[in-house]
Design an enzyme around this catalytic site. Structure first.
Site, PDB file in Angstrom:
ATOM      1  N   ASP A  88       0.489  -1.125   0.404  1.00 51.79           N
ATOM      2  CA  ASP A  88      -0.480   0.157   0.123  1.00 51.79           C
ATOM      3  C   ASP A  88       0.508   1.269  -0.316  1.00 51.79           C
ATOM      4  O   ASP A  88       1.540   1.582   1.068  1.00 51.79           O
ATOM      5  CB  ASP A  88      -0.748   0.470   1.140  1.00 51.79           C
ATOM      6  CG  ASP A  88      -1.890   1.391   1.188  1.00 51.79           C
ATOM      7  OD1 ASP A  88      -1.670   2.107   0.424  1.00 51.79           O
ATOM      8  OD2 ASP A  88      -2.132   1.464   2.279  1.00 51.79           O
ATOM      9  N   SER A 118       2.241  10.999 -17.199  1.00 49.72           N
ATOM     10  CA  SER A 118       1.170  11.317 -17.738  1.00 49.72           C
ATOM     11  C   SER A 118       1.305  12.347 -19.143  1.00 49.72           C
ATOM     12  O   SER A 118       1.723  13.789 -18.519  1.00 49.72           O
ATOM     13  CB  SER A 118       0.122  11.710 -16.897  1.00 49.72           C
ATOM     14  OG  SER A 118      -1.230  11.554 -17.335  1.00 49.72           O
ATOM     15  N   TYR A 135      -5.676  15.673 -10.625  1.00 51.25           N
ATOM     16  CA  TYR A 135      -4.810  13.927 -10.927  1.00 51.25           C
ATOM     17  C   TYR A 135      -4.431  15.100 -12.396  1.00 51.25           C
ATOM     18  O   TYR A 135      -2.957  14.198 -11.596  1.00 51.25           O
ATOM     19  CB  TYR A 135      -5.654  13.632 -11.367  1.00 51.25           C
ATOM     20  CG  TYR A 135      -4.627  12.087 -12.767  1.00 51.25           C
ATOM     21  CD1 TYR A 135      -4.675  10.954 -12.043  1.00 51.25           C
ATOM     22  CD2 TYR A 135      -4.692  12.890 -13.967  1.00 51.25           C
ATOM     23  CE1 TYR A 135      -3.605  10.093 -12.387  1.00 51.25           C
ATOM     24  CE2 TYR A 135      -4.086  11.562 -14.758  1.00 51.25           C
ATOM     25  CZ  TYR A 135      -3.957  10.170 -13.876  1.00 51.25           C
ATOM     26  OH  TYR A 135      -3.061   9.509 -15.015  1.00 51.25           O
ATOM     27  N   LYS A 185       0.536  14.420 -11.297  1.00 52.62           N
ATOM     28  CA  LYS A 185       0.920  14.023 -12.151  1.00 52.62           C
ATOM     29  C   LYS A 185       2.083  14.735 -12.821  1.00 52.62           C
ATOM     30  O   LYS A 185       3.205  14.971 -12.502  1.00 52.62           O
ATOM     31  CB  LYS A 185       0.188  13.275 -13.840  1.00 52.62           C
ATOM     32  CG  LYS A 185      -0.397  12.106 -13.227  1.00 52.62           C
ATOM     33  CD  LYS A 185       0.893  11.136 -12.816  1.00 52.62           C
ATOM     34  CE  LYS A 185      -0.034   9.170 -13.279  1.00 52.62           C
ATOM     35  NZ  LYS A 185       0.705   8.508 -12.904  1.00 52.62           N
TER      36      LYS A 185
END
Length: 317
Positions: free
Chosen positions: A78, A157, A171, A175
């Site tokens: 995790d 990304s 997000y 990134k």
């Protein structure tokens, strides 16, 4: 049982490496884990809650390994827990005796107007996509530094530098932060003989579960205000992104790029590889940014940080 018609390639000429991939329960992570295993490597597909909600994915990975005769294993990890990251790396070292490649793939996407996310919700996205890599680095890098070689492969990304549609701000911001961290790490690890490569996927709307598992802002009142002016925007963006992608734009292309980087000779791996069938402009911008970085480090007398060199083992840890 998962099947794959592609044969296991002849990997005699490629050194067998031990690889740990975070977030390997689905999407790019699962595809890369299987592709790397088929290429002849020992692969640890890391995911959280392996005895609970991801138990079925663990079983599928085991079935795949048996069916294809490859060394694909799973490990509990995790990325939100330093203790979990430490335990996962320790398990890999105990079972295999070494770790050669760390693939930072774990990530979480959210969609919605930026204002509707609370600061705590933004922090949670950052925690998974950025701080998660730091936890795993702190667990793995002492070993990589001591052995004087290794590869950090970051799954980024195109949103960091390419065209960025709205409603994905948390997000995209996370990134971009991860990409910046990867770039800094590259220079700081070069003198330890550790390489850095960044795979930069575009917007793959099929073959992953990013959009299906994405989160949403908790402030519904603010979200509804935006919906009055931007009605159906999320669906519109999804449709347009899907329409931009060529028919053969399969997420397995990212896994193929990961295998290509891992299998490249030590010291000769590319710093950045784009896999962007939609061509949102990220590659063009990154080419300029990476060139400027290289020129600047050269100007200040640090050109040796642009590529790894063998590290002295004594005191490396």
């Amino acid at each position: 049982m998962d099947t794959d018609p592609r044969p296991v390639p002849d990997a005699v000429s490629v050194p067998r490496r031990t690889i740990l991939i975070t977030g390997a329960g689905s999407g790019f992570g699962a595809l890369s884990a299987r592709a790397l295993a088929r290429a002849g490597h020992t692969v640890y597909a890391a995911m959280r809650d392996t005895a609970g909600r991801n138990a079925e994915r663990v079983a599928r990975a085991e079935e795949y390994a048996t069916a294809h005769g490859v060394d694909l294993r799973t490990v509990e990890l995790d990325v939100l827990s330093q203790e979990s990251a430490d335990a996962a790396v320790a398990e890999v070292l105990a079972r295999s005796g070494t770790l050669d490649v760390l693939v930072h793939n774990a990530g979480h996407m959210v969609t919605g107007p930026a204002e509707a996310f609370t600061p705590e919700e933004l922090a949670a996205v950052y925690d998974t996509n950025v701080l998660g890599t730091q936890r795993v680095n702190r667990a793995a890098l002492p070993h990589l530094r001591a052995q004087g070689h290794g590869l950090l492969l970051w799954v980024g990304s195109t949103s960091s530098r390419g065209g960025t549609p709205p409603y994905l701000a948390p997000y995209f911001a996370a990134k971009a932060a991860m990409d910046a961290l990867a770039v800094s790490y590259a220079a700081e690890l070069a003198r330890f003989g550790i390489e850095t490569s960044i795979v930069v996927p575009g917007a793959f709307t099929s073959g992953t579960e990013h959009f299906a598992n994405g989160g949403h802002p908790s402030d519904g009142a603010v979200a509804r205000v935006y919906e009055e002016r931007y009605a159906g925007l999320t669906d519109q963006v999804g449709r347009r992104l899907a329409a931009l992608a060529p028919a053969d734009a399969d997420a397995s292309l990212v896994a193929d790029a990961v295998v290509g980087i891992v299998d490249a000779p030590d010291g000769e791996r590319p710093f950045r590889v784009h896999v962007d069938p939609s061509d949102d402009g990220s590659e063009e911008v990154s080419r300029v940014a990476d060139r400027i970085r290289a020129e600047f480090l050269t100007r200040i007398g640090l050109a040796d940080l642009l590529a790894p060199r063998p590290a002295a083992r004594e005191g490396a840890a």
